[in-house]
Design an enzyme around this catalytic site. Structure first.
Site, PDB file in Angstrom:
ATOM      1  N   ASN A   1      -2.755   8.601   4.590  1.00 39.71           N
ATOM      2  CA  ASN A   1      -1.433   8.005   4.926  1.00 39.71           C
ATOM      3  C   ASN A   1      -1.384   7.474   6.379  1.00 39.71           C
ATOM      4  O   ASN A   1      -0.625   7.066   6.841  1.00 39.71           O
ATOM      5  CB  ASN A   1      -0.254   8.789   4.366  1.00 39.71           C
TER       6      ASN A   1
ATOM      7  N   HIS B   1       0.498   4.285  -2.413  1.00 38.12           N
ATOM      8  CA  HIS B   1       0.244   5.590  -2.373  1.00 38.12           C
ATOM      9  C   HIS B   1       1.703   6.728  -2.616  1.00 38.12           C
ATOM     10  O   HIS B   1       1.500   7.822  -2.803  1.00 38.12           O
ATOM     11  CB  HIS B   1       0.113   5.699  -0.727  1.00 38.12           C
TER      12      HIS B   1
ATOM     13  N   ARG C   1       0.919  -0.998   0.005  1.00 37.58           N
ATOM     14  CA  ARG C   1       0.033  -0.021  -0.179  1.00 37.58           C
ATOM     15  C   ARG C   1       1.040   1.121  -0.175  1.00 37.58           C
ATOM     16  O   ARG C   1       0.638   2.332  -0.636  1.00 37.58           O
ATOM     17  CB  ARG C   1      -0.975  -0.032   1.174  1.00 37.58           C
TER      18      ARG C   1
END
Length: 292
Positions: free
Chosen positions: A58, A33, A29
């Site tokens: 985040n 991101h 992830r």
């Protein structure tokens, strides 16, 4: 040289994964991101006020210590050669392999960026986004609808906090059970037990029920069965333009069958080359959390 670097990163990721398996979805992830904001340039790793790291989307990222550890090892062996952005790309791939997914060759040569702004994280796909909004966000980086469905399939590993989907479970409509009608009614009591209406906002729930530690296509089986956790995930099944791709991953007769793992590797290579920095805009950081 880069083969040694890859081996070193793999060893570091494996070491951390042995004690904390949840770092695998965390690192995958984090790479995603990173690439969707300023390109794949490790801007997500920079510390400081108002950096990407501080932005709400985040807030749940994990695995920072893995990247720092890998960087420390590499700087000791070959200082100033391997960027933090490349380390993150390697670590994402290694995380998929460690969860029994496919291996792929990671393109290298990324440079680390010097800009990291929390305000730019609005580019990131959100858990309530419609398919049209998701498509627009992916298309902005040259990723098509198949890439979108494939990369969201990365949710086959990992968890979400109740706060990102519990609104789907209560007071959605006045008929039936009060839950989002796209959720399988038999699945609602299980989710409500995990996420009570008045609490447990931070409690983690598997995104791929029954197979959250294995990198496989059961995530798509769950969508077909109305067992998607995030609203944005379940919409892959309810929207016709993405449903056919999900069906191809499930081997539905009459459609060209696709192997999810193979396609995931291809889409990851595409994503991992987004916005690679030129020499005047990038560097190879000595420490991943700070520009040189």
């Amino acid at each position: 040289m880069y083969q040694r670097a890859e081996a070193s990163v793999k060893q570091t990721v494996q070491k951390h994964f042995t004690f904390t398996p949840s770092i695998a979805p965390g690192l995958l992830r984090m790479h995603f991101h990173d690439c969707f904001v300023q390109g794949c340039d490790a801007s997500v790793l920079l510390d400081g006020p108002n950096t990407e790291k501080t932005a709400r989307p985040n807030g749940g990222l994990r695995g920072w210590e893995v990247i720092d550890d890998a960087k420390t090892q590499l700087e000791a062996a070959c200082p100033g050669v391997v960027s933090c952005a490349d380390i993150l790309a390697f670590a994402a791939r290694d995380s998929v392999v460690l969860t029994k997914g496919i291996d792929w060759k990671v393109p290298t040569g990324r440079l680390d960026g010097r800009v990291s702004l929390a305000s730019e994280t609005s580019n990131l796909p959100g858990f309530r986004d419609s398919i049209e909004v998701q498509k627009t966000k992916f298309q902005a980086f040259g990723l098509n609808t198949q890439d979108l469905v494939t990369l969201v399939g990365g949710h086959t590993i990992g968890t979400s906090a109740c706060q990102f989907f519990s609104y789907r479970l209560y007071n959605v409509n006045t008929t039936g059970n009060g839950a989002d009608p796209t959720i399988n009614p038999s699945f609602v009591p299980q989710l409500r037990a995990l996420c009570p209406q008045d609490g447990a906002a931070a409690k983690r729930v598997d995104l791929d029920t029954g197979s959250a530690t294995q990198f496989d296509a059961t995530f798509f089986t769950n969508l077909r069965n109305g067992r998607g956790i995030l609203e944005s995930d379940q919409k892959l099944w309810t929207d016709a333009s993405t449903k056919s791709i999900v069906q191809s991953f499930l081997g539905v007769r009459g459609l060209r069958p696709m192997n999810f793992n193979v396609e995931f590797g291809r889409s990851m290579v595409k994503m991992s080359t987004i916005g690679v920095k030129s020499a005047d805009k990038g560097e190879i950081r000595r420490i991943c959390s700070a520009i040189n």
